[in-house]
Design an enzyme around this catalytic site. Sequence first.
Site, short mmCIF file in Angstrom:
data_model
loop_
_atom_site.label_atom_id
_atom_site.label_comp_id
_atom_site.label_asym_id
_atom_site.label_seq_id
_atom_site.Cartn_x
_atom_site.Cartn_y
_atom_site.Cartn_z
N LYS A 201 0.86 -1.19 0.00
CA LYS A 201 0.00 0.00 0.00
C LYS A 201 0.89 1.24 0.00
O LYS A 201 1.91 1.27 0.71
CB LYS A 201 -0.91 0.01 1.23
CG LYS A 201 -1.93 1.14 1.20
CD LYS A 201 -2.94 1.04 2.33
CE LYS A 201 -2.37 1.57 3.62
NZ LYS A 201 -3.40 1.71 4.67
N ARG B 156 -10.07 -0.44 7.93
CA ARG B 156 -9.24 -1.42 8.68
C ARG B 156 -8.67 -0.80 9.95
O ARG B 156 -8.44 -1.48 10.95
CB ARG B 156 -8.18 -2.06 7.79
CG ARG B 156 -7.08 -1.16 7.19
CD ARG B 156 -6.11 -0.64 8.19
NE ARG B 156 -4.78 -0.45 7.69
CZ ARG B 156 -3.93 0.45 8.15
NH1 ARG B 156 -4.32 1.33 9.09
NH2 ARG B 156 -2.72 0.53 7.67
N GLN C 96 -11.08 9.09 10.26
CA GLN C 96 -10.72 7.92 11.06
C GLN C 96 -11.72 7.71 12.20
O GLN C 96 -12.08 6.58 12.52
CB GLN C 96 -9.30 8.03 11.62
CG GLN C 96 -8.22 8.29 10.58
CD GLN C 96 -8.25 7.29 9.43
OE1 GLN C 96 -8.49 6.10 9.62
NE2 GLN C 96 -7.99 7.79 8.23
N ASP D 299 -14.39 17.77 19.04
CA ASP D 299 -13.42 18.18 18.02
C ASP D 299 -13.10 19.65 18.27
O ASP D 299 -13.98 20.43 18.69
CB ASP D 299 -14.01 18.01 16.62
CG ASP D 299 -12.95 18.02 15.52
OD1 ASP D 299 -12.75 16.98 14.88
OD2 ASP D 299 -12.32 19.08 15.31
N GLY E 83 -4.21 8.45 16.25
CA GLY E 83 -3.71 9.55 15.41
C GLY E 83 -2.21 9.59 15.22
O GLY E 83 -1.72 10.00 14.16
N ALA E 84 -1.45 9.16 16.23
CA ALA E 84 0.02 9.24 16.10
C ALA E 84 0.51 8.04 15.31
O ALA E 84 0.50 6.91 15.80
CB ALA E 84 0.65 9.26 17.49
N ASP E 85 0.91 8.30 14.07
CA ASP E 85 1.37 7.21 13.21
C ASP E 85 2.59 7.62 12.39
O ASP E 85 2.81 7.14 11.29
CB ASP E 85 0.23 6.71 12.30
CG ASP E 85 -0.26 7.81 11.38
OD1 ASP E 85 0.11 8.99 11.58
OD2 ASP E 85 -1.01 7.50 10.44
N LYS F 228 4.97 12.33 16.20
CA LYS F 228 3.54 12.55 16.50
C LYS F 228 3.24 11.98 17.89
O LYS F 228 3.76 10.94 18.29
CB LYS F 228 2.65 11.84 15.48
CG LYS F 228 2.49 12.55 14.14
CD LYS F 228 1.45 11.79 13.32
CE LYS F 228 1.02 12.51 12.08
NZ LYS F 228 -0.05 11.77 11.37
N SER G 113 -2.02 2.20 18.04
CA SER G 113 -2.20 1.73 16.66
C SER G 113 -1.35 2.55 15.71
O SER G 113 -1.47 3.78 15.65
CB SER G 113 -3.67 1.89 16.27
OG SER G 113 -3.82 1.88 14.87
N1 NAD Z 1 -3.13 4.39 13.34
C1 NAD Z 1 -3.48 4.21 12.09
O1 NAD Z 1 -3.51 3.08 11.59
C2 NAD Z 1 -3.89 5.38 11.26
C3 NAD Z 1 -4.46 5.16 10.00
C4 NAD Z 1 -4.86 6.25 9.26
C5 NAD Z 1 -4.68 7.53 9.74
N2 NAD Z 1 -4.10 7.71 10.95
C6 NAD Z 1 -3.88 9.07 11.48
O2 NAD Z 1 -5.08 9.52 12.08
C7 NAD Z 1 -5.07 10.95 12.12
C8 NAD Z 1 -6.42 11.49 11.73
O3 NAD Z 1 -6.69 11.17 10.37
P1 NAD Z 1 -8.09 11.61 9.69
O4 NAD Z 1 -8.06 11.04 8.32
O5 NAD Z 1 -9.24 11.32 10.57
O6 NAD Z 1 -7.87 13.20 9.66
P2 NAD Z 1 -8.97 14.33 9.55
O7 NAD Z 1 -8.27 15.57 9.19
O8 NAD Z 1 -10.11 13.84 8.69
O9 NAD Z 1 -9.56 14.46 11.06
C9 NAD Z 1 -8.84 14.95 12.14
C10 NAD Z 1 -9.81 15.68 13.06
O10 NAD Z 1 -9.12 16.02 14.27
C11 NAD Z 1 -9.52 17.33 14.66
N3 NAD Z 1 -8.49 17.87 15.55
C12 NAD Z 1 -7.25 18.33 15.24
N4 NAD Z 1 -6.58 18.68 16.35
C13 NAD Z 1 -7.41 18.45 17.40
C14 NAD Z 1 -7.29 18.59 18.81
N5 NAD Z 1 -6.17 19.06 19.36
N6 NAD Z 1 -8.36 18.25 19.57
C15 NAD Z 1 -9.51 17.78 19.03
N7 NAD Z 1 -9.68 17.62 17.68
C16 NAD Z 1 -8.64 17.94 16.89
C17 NAD Z 1 -9.67 18.08 13.37
O11 NAD Z 1 -10.46 19.24 13.51
C18 NAD Z 1 -10.31 17.01 12.47
O12 NAD Z 1 -11.72 17.05 12.53
C19 NAD Z 1 -3.90 11.38 11.23
O13 NAD Z 1 -2.82 11.74 12.04
C20 NAD Z 1 -3.56 10.12 10.44
O14 NAD Z 1 -2.22 10.09 10.03
C21 NAD Z 1 -3.72 6.67 11.73
#
Ligand code: NAD
Length: 324
Positions: free
Chosen positions: A68, A111, A139, A160, A223-225, A229, A296
Amino acid sequence: MTKLISRSDVIRIATMDKTVPIVESAFAHMAKGDVLMPPKIYLDLPDFSGDFRAMPAYYKPKKKAGIKWVNSHTNNPKIGKPAVSAILILNDPETADTLAIIDAGALTGIRTGAAGGVASKYCARAESKTALYVGCGMQAYYQILAQQIAMPMEKIVLYDLNSESATKMAHQLATEINAEVSVIDNLETGCKSADIITTTTPGRAHILKSEWVMPGTHINAIGADAEGKQELPSALTKKCRIIVDEWEQASHSGEINVPIHEKIIEKSDIAGTIGQCVIGDIQGRNNDDEITLFDSTGLAIQDLALAAYIYEQCESASQFNFNG
Ligand SMILES: NC(=O)c1ccc[n+]([C@@H]2O[C@H](COP(=O)([O-])OP(=O)(O)OC[C@H]3O[C@@H](n4cnc5c(N)ncnc54)[C@H](O)[C@@H]3O)[C@@H](O)[C@H]2O)c1
């Protein structure tokens, strides 16, 4: 012939009720050593507040290999683009034939959601009723759908920084899940009354305080990936029972990467992997007072296992159409 599988086909086929057990099984196979999966490779693009990752794997149980190519670009939602999008190439490991090219943006969310759901099932207290979601983007949406399959909650609470995102998600969920959905603006109160807290923010800020998290809470840190982060204060991570998806990735780029780097925690502080929980090698939690934390980072094997299922479904559908 190589199949081109669209986002809409992925969403139609990879329903959460099918995906949660697929991801759970992938974690189990990972723990049993039935997979090959080097840690993901990062192409950092600080000029654009983003990165690309290459995620290859071989999933022996389904005899599929693949890779991927996925990004995470924090500023994309501001210009109407998804923060995360991806392409997955699915191969036959024996001949190297390219079986399918899959639009894997939604697949990534689905996933990832399933991983959080599985972690809640193994780590959260059995009587958990209220789940708080911090960050209400793509996510979070899939985390909630998976939670309601893996371990349904009575109350879903949304927070949020941008309250419009939380409100929008609440409206969407109202017709999709069977739970009371509410939006809050006081994160401290939200944390104190949550049994499960799932964080899905871009992971560059400590979004909650250690003392807001009550004994017995389960946290899914999603979120931390990527390196640097971190969503939670290190002091909170330090006091948790930590379950990772995979040690190499988690220590490099997961929620624990910063406290590991700061030497606040070390490898011996990690209880084990979610796969070990699934196969019964370790328990998700030992008692009702522990704060458990699932870190994760997202495994290529989650993608491959789900892609293999999607491909099989497309294959059988096309055979059915042909014969019919
Ligand atoms: N662990 C994993 O397997 C995995 C997989 C995919 C993505 N991610 C990570 O997940 C994170 C989110 O991805 P997404 O696609 O949902 O992004 P996104 O931009 O669609 O959503 C993030 C949301 O968080 C909010 N936000 C930002 N800072 C904030 C804070 N301090 N307090 C509260 N809300 C806050 C934003 O307003 C937004 O609505 C990214 O860092 C991404 O890299 C992790």
